[in-house]
Scaffold this motif. Structure first.
Motif, PDB file in Angstrom:
ATOM      1  N   ALA A   1       0.943  -1.221   0.018  1.00 36.71           N
ATOM      2  CA  ALA A   1       0.122  -0.086  -0.134  1.00 36.71           C
ATOM      3  C   ALA A   1       0.793   1.213   0.055  1.00 36.71           C
ATOM      4  O   ALA A   1       0.527   2.395  -0.217  1.00 36.71           O
ATOM      5  N   LYS A   2       1.947   1.291   0.553  1.00 40.53           N
ATOM      6  CA  LYS A   2       3.049   2.342   0.377  1.00 40.53           C
ATOM      7  C   LYS A   2       4.053   2.408  -0.811  1.00 40.53           C
ATOM      8  O   LYS A   2       4.658   3.303  -0.731  1.00 40.53           O
ATOM      9  N   VAL A   3       3.639   1.616  -1.719  1.00 36.38           N
ATOM     10  CA  VAL A   3       4.572   1.796  -2.831  1.00 36.38           C
ATOM     11  C   VAL A   3       4.637   3.238  -3.417  1.00 36.38           C
ATOM     12  O   VAL A   3       3.800   3.867  -3.419  1.00 36.38           O
ATOM     13  N   ASP A   4       5.840   3.355  -4.102  1.00 32.00           N
ATOM     14  CA  ASP A   4       6.125   4.680  -4.736  1.00 32.00           C
ATOM     15  C   ASP A   4       5.503   4.775  -6.131  1.00 32.00           C
ATOM     16  O   ASP A   4       5.738   3.902  -7.125  1.00 32.00           O
ATOM     17  N   ILE A   5       4.273   5.350  -6.155  1.00 26.70           N
ATOM     18  CA  ILE A   5       3.621   5.391  -7.657  1.00 26.70           C
ATOM     19  C   ILE A   5       4.164   6.012  -8.645  1.00 26.70           C
ATOM     20  O   ILE A   5       3.829   5.906  -9.871  1.00 26.70           O
ATOM     21  N   ASN A   6       5.489   6.725  -8.316  1.00 26.10           N
ATOM     22  CA  ASN A   6       6.479   7.173  -9.144  1.00 26.10           C
ATOM     23  C   ASN A   6       7.451   6.263  -9.621  1.00 26.10           C
ATOM     24  O   ASN A   6       8.482   6.610 -10.488  1.00 26.10           O
ATOM     25  N   SER A   7       7.607   5.266  -8.863  1.00 26.83           N
ATOM     26  CA  SER A   7       8.890   4.514  -9.118  1.00 26.83           C
ATOM     27  C   SER A   7       8.584   3.399 -10.402  1.00 26.83           C
ATOM     28  O   SER A   7       7.732   3.379 -10.948  1.00 26.83           O
ATOM     29  N   GLN A   8      10.195   3.024 -10.806  1.00 30.41           N
ATOM     30  CA  GLN A   8      10.014   2.298 -12.028  1.00 30.41           C
ATOM     31  C   GLN A   8       9.246   1.019 -11.800  1.00 30.41           C
ATOM     32  O   GLN A   8       8.755   0.512 -12.781  1.00 30.41           O
ATOM     33  N   HIS A   9       9.272   0.443 -10.624  1.00 25.77           N
ATOM     34  CA  HIS A   9       8.640  -0.789 -10.358  1.00 25.77           C
ATOM     35  C   HIS A   9       7.313  -0.593 -10.502  1.00 25.77           C
ATOM     36  O   HIS A   9       6.666  -1.426 -11.198  1.00 25.77           O
ATOM     37  N   PHE A  10       6.594   0.465 -10.179  1.00 27.01           N
ATOM     38  CA  PHE A  10       5.270   0.648 -10.149  1.00 27.01           C
ATOM     39  C   PHE A  10       4.917   0.565 -11.639  1.00 27.01           C
ATOM     40  O   PHE A  10       3.699   0.290 -12.089  1.00 27.01           O
ATOM     41  N   LYS A  11       5.411   1.648 -12.363  1.00 33.43           N
ATOM     42  CA  LYS A  11       5.088   1.837 -13.495  1.00 33.43           C
ATOM     43  C   LYS A  11       5.414   0.517 -14.714  1.00 33.43           C
ATOM     44  O   LYS A  11       4.568   0.259 -15.410  1.00 33.43           O
ATOM     45  N   GLU A  12       6.391  -0.195 -14.441  1.00 26.53           N
ATOM     46  CA  GLU A  12       6.604  -1.570 -15.016  1.00 26.53           C
ATOM     47  C   GLU A  12       5.311  -2.392 -14.524  1.00 26.53           C
ATOM     48  O   GLU A  12       4.849  -3.278 -15.448  1.00 26.53           O
ATOM     49  N   THR A  13       5.073  -2.486 -13.874  1.00 26.15           N
ATOM     50  CA  THR A  13       4.015  -3.351 -13.104  1.00 26.15           C
ATOM     51  C   THR A  13       2.617  -2.764 -13.903  1.00 26.15           C
ATOM     52  O   THR A  13       1.836  -3.475 -14.563  1.00 26.15           O
ATOM     53  N   CYS A  14       2.260  -1.458 -14.065  1.00 26.44           N
ATOM     54  CA  CYS A  14       1.116  -0.972 -14.447  1.00 26.44           C
ATOM     55  C   CYS A  14       1.282  -1.454 -16.078  1.00 26.44           C
ATOM     56  O   CYS A  14       0.265  -1.696 -16.788  1.00 26.44           O
ATOM     57  N   SER A  15       2.417  -1.124 -16.505  1.00 25.39           N
ATOM     58  CA  SER A  15       2.489  -1.484 -18.015  1.00 25.39           C
ATOM     59  C   SER A  15       2.396  -2.764 -18.337  1.00 25.39           C
ATOM     60  O   SER A  15       1.723  -3.037 -19.635  1.00 25.39           O
ATOM     61  N   ASN A  16       2.948  -3.821 -17.570  1.00 22.65           N
ATOM     62  CA  ASN A  16       2.544  -5.233 -17.954  1.00 22.65           C
ATOM     63  C   ASN A  16       1.049  -5.401 -17.833  1.00 22.65           C
ATOM     64  O   ASN A  16       0.596  -6.237 -18.860  1.00 22.65           O
ATOM     65  N   ILE A  17       0.389  -4.920 -16.850  1.00 22.41           N
ATOM     66  CA  ILE A  17      -1.292  -5.195 -16.731  1.00 22.41           C
ATOM     67  C   ILE A  17      -1.889  -4.638 -17.838  1.00 22.41           C
ATOM     68  O   ILE A  17      -2.735  -5.225 -18.443  1.00 22.41           O
ATOM     69  N   ILE A  18      -1.482  -3.323 -18.320  1.00 24.26           N
ATOM     70  CA  ILE A  18      -2.009  -2.686 -19.367  1.00 24.26           C
ATOM     71  C   ILE A  18      -2.119  -3.511 -20.652  1.00 24.26           C
ATOM     72  O   ILE A  18      -2.966  -3.360 -21.525  1.00 24.26           O
ATOM     73  N   ILE A  19      -1.042  -4.017 -20.994  1.00 21.13           N
ATOM     74  CA  ILE A  19      -0.731  -4.849 -22.167  1.00 21.13           C
ATOM     75  C   ILE A  19      -1.405  -6.239 -22.160  1.00 21.13           C
ATOM     76  O   ILE A  19      -2.157  -6.516 -23.190  1.00 21.13           O
ATOM     77  N   GLU A  20      -1.719  -6.925 -20.917  1.00 19.94           N
ATOM     78  CA  GLU A  20      -2.657  -7.945 -20.845  1.00 19.94           C
ATOM     79  C   GLU A  20      -3.945  -7.486 -21.015  1.00 19.94           C
ATOM     80  O   GLU A  20      -4.832  -8.082 -21.692  1.00 19.94           O
ATOM     81  N   ILE A  21      -4.483  -6.299 -20.437  1.00 22.22           N
ATOM     82  CA  ILE A  21      -5.699  -5.869 -20.677  1.00 22.22           C
ATOM     83  C   ILE A  21      -6.106  -5.598 -21.853  1.00 22.22           C
ATOM     84  O   ILE A  21      -7.052  -6.100 -22.631  1.00 22.22           O
ATOM     85  N   ASN A  22      -5.243  -5.029 -22.553  1.00 24.00           N
ATOM     86  CA  ASN A  22      -5.407  -4.566 -24.148  1.00 24.00           C
ATOM     87  C   ASN A  22      -5.669  -5.609 -24.724  1.00 24.00           C
ATOM     88  O   ASN A  22      -6.282  -5.849 -26.093  1.00 24.00           O
ATOM     89  N   ASN A  23      -4.789  -6.853 -24.770  1.00 24.99           N
ATOM     90  CA  ASN A  23      -5.035  -8.041 -25.299  1.00 24.99           C
ATOM     91  C   ASN A  23      -6.105  -8.929 -25.339  1.00 24.99           C
ATOM     92  O   ASN A  23      -6.929  -9.308 -25.945  1.00 24.99           O
ATOM     93  N   LEU A  24      -6.679  -8.746 -23.720  1.00 27.94           N
ATOM     94  CA  LEU A  24      -7.852  -9.238 -23.501  1.00 27.94           C
ATOM     95  C   LEU A  24      -8.900  -8.489 -24.168  1.00 27.94           C
ATOM     96  O   LEU A  24      -9.999  -9.149 -24.739  1.00 27.94           O
ATOM     97  N   SER A  25      -8.824  -7.368 -24.363  1.00 24.30           N
ATOM     98  CA  SER A  25     -10.126  -6.252 -25.116  1.00 24.30           C
ATOM     99  C   SER A  25      -9.938  -6.901 -26.444  1.00 24.30           C
ATOM    100  O   SER A  25     -10.912  -6.902 -27.113  1.00 24.30           O
TER     101      SER A  25
END
Length: 271
Positions: free
Chosen positions: A142-166
């Motif tokens: 819950a305290k993850v830094d939303i500006n961190s590279q780790h957070f952005k990479e996690t979101c990027s991977n999720i977005i790719i999978e969601i777009n493929n599902l779409s």
């Protein structure tokens, strides 16, 4: 040989595909039914809204901002598992005057930049898949830094999978189509410093065609048999109104490098 998947088209498109040995994979934003691109997007938005709590508020809001401002780099080609479907003859093969080109699905699996995928029509399965895709977001501290590279990479991977599902999900009312899609995910980077776009993992240069006042981007998928170890096209199904003479079609195919192709007639009595 793997499963056969069928691309329904009119005679003009059939001639161009065989002579040019190319299929066009077009942007998901140019599908016949524009509502398709919002089918999963709307479900995701609702799920995020219902899942937000005090603890994950900043994480979910940051993810939403990243997701909804990004256009999906997804390009598709449409096929069907059905070889003789009246709805497909009517909609995509000039009301039955065209053909259904039968492709060997395994041929496409040899290309690591292309992903054949059956369209998912079951809404319960779609909802479950969204949950699985979002799980890494829920697993973040819950305290993850939303500006961190780790957070952005996690979101990027999720977005790719969601777009493929779409790209492979539709309303169950379309289930009769038995659709299979070839999905292509090139990486497109806006290089502002050099004032150009950079393409990675793309099957060709991006092309454009004009249709009804719109400019549609697409990529070209090579289906030239001479560059592969297996046949790409295995059979041609003639539409119920098609006027082809079998022997002439076989000569046309062979002159363009497609020799061992079966020619079959539609069993539909549609006139």
């Amino acid at each position: 040989m793997g499963n056969i998947i069928y691309h329904y088209c009119n005679v003009e498109s059939f001639k161009a595909i065989i002579e040019d040995k190319i299929l066009w994979l077009s942007s998901v934003y140019n599908l016949n039914d524009y509502k398709e691109i919002h089918w999963i997007k709307d479900k995701l938005a609702k799920k995020l809204q219902n899942s937000i709590t005090k603890n994950n508020f900043s994480i979910y809001k940051a993810f939403e901002e990243l997701y909804f401002k990004q256009l999906p780099n997804v390009y598709i080609g449409s096929f069907s598992k059905g070889s003789d479907l009246l709805s497909q003859w009517r909609a995509y093969a000039n009301d039955g005057f065209g053909v259904a080109i039968g492709f060997n699905e395994d041929y496409f699996k040899n290309n690591k930049l292309i992903h054949p995928s059956e369209v998912l029509y079951d809404e319960i399965e779609q909802e479950k898949t969204i949950d699985l895709i979002l799980q890494p977001l829920d697993d973040l501290d819950a305290k993850v830094d939303i500006n961190s590279q780790h957070f952005k990479e996690t979101c990027s991977n999720i977005i790719i999978e969601i777009n493929n599902l779409s790209a492979r999900s539709k309303n169950e009312l379309f289930k009769e189509e038995q659709e299979v899609r070839l999905i292509h995910n090139p990486i497109i980077i806006d290089d502002k410093e050099n004032e150009k776009y950079i393409f990675k993992d793309n099957i060709s240069d991006m092309k454009f065609r004009s249709v009804c006042g719109n400019l549609i981007p697409y990529f070209e998928l090579d289906i030239n048999e001479n560059t592969k170890n297996m046949n790409s096209i295995v059979e041609i199904i003639k539409g119920p109104k098609n006027k082809f003479i079998d022997e002439e079609v076989k000569i046309f195919l062979s002159q363009n490098g497609f020799y061992n192709v079966d020619i079959k007639n539609s069993k539909s009595s549609y006139r």
